[in-house]
Design a protein around this motif. Sequence first.
Motif, mmCIF file in Angstrom:
data_model
loop_
_atom_site.group_PDB
_atom_site.id
_atom_site.type_symbol
_atom_site.label_atom_id
_atom_site.label_comp_id
_atom_site.label_asym_id
_atom_site.label_seq_id
_atom_site.Cartn_x
_atom_site.Cartn_y
_atom_site.Cartn_z
ATOM 1 N N UNK A 9 -22.583 25.212 -24.835
ATOM 2 C CA UNK A 9 -21.205 25.030 -25.295
ATOM 3 C C UNK A 9 -20.453 24.068 -24.390
ATOM 4 N N UNK A 10 -20.659 24.179 -23.084
ATOM 5 C CA UNK A 10 -19.973 23.275 -22.151
ATOM 6 C C UNK A 10 -20.394 21.829 -22.373
ATOM 7 N N UNK A 11 -21.702 21.593 -22.505
ATOM 8 C CA UNK A 11 -22.184 20.223 -22.705
ATOM 9 C C UNK A 11 -21.721 19.664 -24.043
ATOM 10 N N UNK A 12 -21.716 20.489 -25.109
ATOM 11 C CA UNK A 12 -21.259 20.011 -26.421
ATOM 12 C C UNK A 12 -19.780 19.664 -26.398
ATOM 13 N N UNK A 13 -18.977 20.479 -25.711
ATOM 14 C CA UNK A 13 -17.552 20.183 -25.623
ATOM 15 C C UNK A 13 -17.298 18.916 -24.823
ATOM 16 N N UNK A 14 -18.099 18.680 -23.816
ATOM 17 C CA UNK A 14 -17.950 17.449 -23.036
ATOM 18 C C UNK A 14 -18.281 16.224 -23.880
ATOM 19 N N UNK A 15 -19.304 16.327 -24.713
ATOM 20 C CA UNK A 15 -19.649 15.196 -25.583
ATOM 21 C C UNK A 15 -18.530 14.941 -26.591
ATOM 22 N N UNK A 16 -17.984 16.004 -27.169
ATOM 23 C CA UNK A 16 -16.880 15.823 -28.125
ATOM 24 C C UNK A 16 -15.669 15.207 -27.444
ATOM 25 N N UNK A 17 -15.390 15.625 -26.215
ATOM 26 C CA UNK A 17 -14.242 15.074 -25.497
ATOM 27 C C UNK A 17 -14.452 13.585 -25.202
ATOM 28 N N UNK A 18 -15.677 13.217 -24.864
ATOM 29 C CA UNK A 18 -15.967 11.800 -24.597
ATOM 30 C C UNK A 18 -15.828 10.956 -25.860
ATOM 31 N N UNK A 19 -16.356 11.470 -26.988
ATOM 32 C CA UNK A 19 -16.236 10.728 -28.244
ATOM 33 C C UNK A 19 -14.784 10.604 -28.677
ATOM 34 N N UNK A 20 -13.991 11.669 -28.470
ATOM 35 C CA UNK A 20 -12.586 11.611 -28.832
ATOM 36 C C UNK A 20 -11.835 10.595 -27.971
ATOM 37 N N UNK A 21 -12.167 10.557 -26.690
ATOM 38 C CA UNK A 21 -11.511 9.592 -25.806
ATOM 39 C C UNK A 21 -11.858 8.161 -26.205
#
Length: 658
Positions: A383-395
Amino acid sequence: MEDKKGFSLRQKKSSRRPAISGPRQLSSQSTTSTSQAPTRVNGLNEKPTNANTERPSRPGEKTAELIKRRYSTRFAQLPDFNQADAPPLPNGRLQAENPKLNLPVPGPAHSVNVDLAALKDPHLDPEKYATTVLADASDQQLREYQTNLRKLKIRASTDLQQNVFQNRTQFIKISKDAEKLNNEMRSLRCQLAEVSTSVSNLMSRANIPESRPTPDDMATRSRKQANRSSRADLETMWNAQLHGLWKHVEGSQKYLPAIPGRHVISEQSRWLELDAATWRVKKRAHIILLNDHLMVATELKRRVDRSTMTDGEPEKKPSTKLVAERCWPLQDIDILDLASMANMREKHEMANAINIRCGHESFTYRSDRSSISDKAKLLSDFRTASEEIRRTLRANTETSAKEKDPMNYYAARDPALAQKTDLLRSLSNRKNRPEVLIDVDGKQRNLRWVEGQIDELDIEIALQHFEGAVRHVEKLRKLARGLKGNAMAQELIDAKVDGRATKLADLVVQRLVDTHSFSTATQTNTAWLVRLGFDDRARESFLQARSEAITKRARQCTFEGDLRDYIFQVSFVYFTLMKNTVSIFQQCFPPLVMSACVKWAKEHLDGFNVILSRQLSSVQRGSPTWNECMDQAKEHAMMVNEVGLDFKELVRVPEEDS
């Protein structure tokens, strides 16, 4: 015995057939007939008792009497069916049989009304409805009912079209509002970040005396300094982890090549792959979680070389190796905890089981340990790694969106601008991006408002509201001419408006070609094309349509042996259509372009002369047939004198042709 049993029609068949008595003469006295009438005793017909019977009773007499009475029954008086006081037949018989229909039954004196409630019923049977409602309707009522249904259909179609138009308009409006709100939220986020940065800078530059640090603060600061490492050290450590993964997992380098920032988060070895149907163990598995991928490796036994073993040496246990079997990007998979989805009976068996889903594929794994710490740690890290990927794509998305200003947005929506490389190159240069504000009725508007006007123009073109679309094109062109201080914005608006005007002109030209024979429709269509700036195209399309009409009508004239009749038909078609064409042209176009119409008429006159020469090639010049044909052609040529042209002397056959 026969009297005790009674009489019955179900008696057994006897060998002796019953005898039927002959006819007897009835007595005229009513008393005698009354005394001789049979009486019913206990439900059975009995013979009358008479002492003066002429003949004795014989076997089968009773049956013969019954059959004779059955076929000799008479009615004294028939009922009168023409009574005036008889009640009328009910009209609602079908409604009484099926009260759920609730349909009106028309009478002979009133019209049939359309029942909207019955037509809206989803379970309506059309055949039964029509049979019930129109059973007693006359021909006039049927026509009225058909007219009402047709009007209702037209009204429903109009309402549907209006609803579609309103829904599209509201959707476009809501989309624009949502996009505007999104841009405002981005601007607000940027401003809040700038405010936060400014406050932190002011606090750092202010002369505020430092407070004496407490022991807890000093311990925290020392811990951060001890754990702090540079980016280069992290990259070195991550590369070492990745190379170690390549060494002990065969085939992992194919799935996980070296890219900056890729590193291993966790690796767990005590997992079992289960069959999804039977929950039987298939093989052992290792699950390796990276910051962007999840890889599953399986254990395979190595072969033991027995040729290298000496006599008496104990047999070695075969070693195992890890082979990469599957690998998925984290954004393409989902890991489910099966313990939360099981019931009370299966919860103990699924306590350590997970399910990995990727598209239509599904894989089940279970931890080999009795504790659930491995599963909980894997789910938390995932969950932590998936949220980090989503945050990077959103940025990244927000960064690319910030670089798009209204000018770029306005240019990107129109594919026609892809050919204007100079304009797109100037738009991509940030220094040449001035803020464009347009004065519309005393209010300042930006290019997004212009884009809204373009959307409305597209809707009007799609619905073929030609008058409103032409007014929109004129309005936008007027706005573009008013932007004298910004040539780039003016060129951008002109490019978009010209594309829509060309599309609108295509539709109007098609309408002009279809209605070229009608003066009023042709005047309207040519006026729209002139306002759009396509007057040359309107003139050419109109004359081309008239040329096709002349050719088509002339080919419909058939030669049936009489040359004079054929010349009469062809000349009449040519000069009548030429007169009408010149008349409509004079009403639709200004006198300055009348030369194009005269040139067109002269070309068709030459074509008529060619036909005339071909038909008279076998006729002697000066003969009666020749003179009669030429007189008919010149007489028809005088019809164009009504529109100001004189072609009488131009109708001729050259000497060499004759």
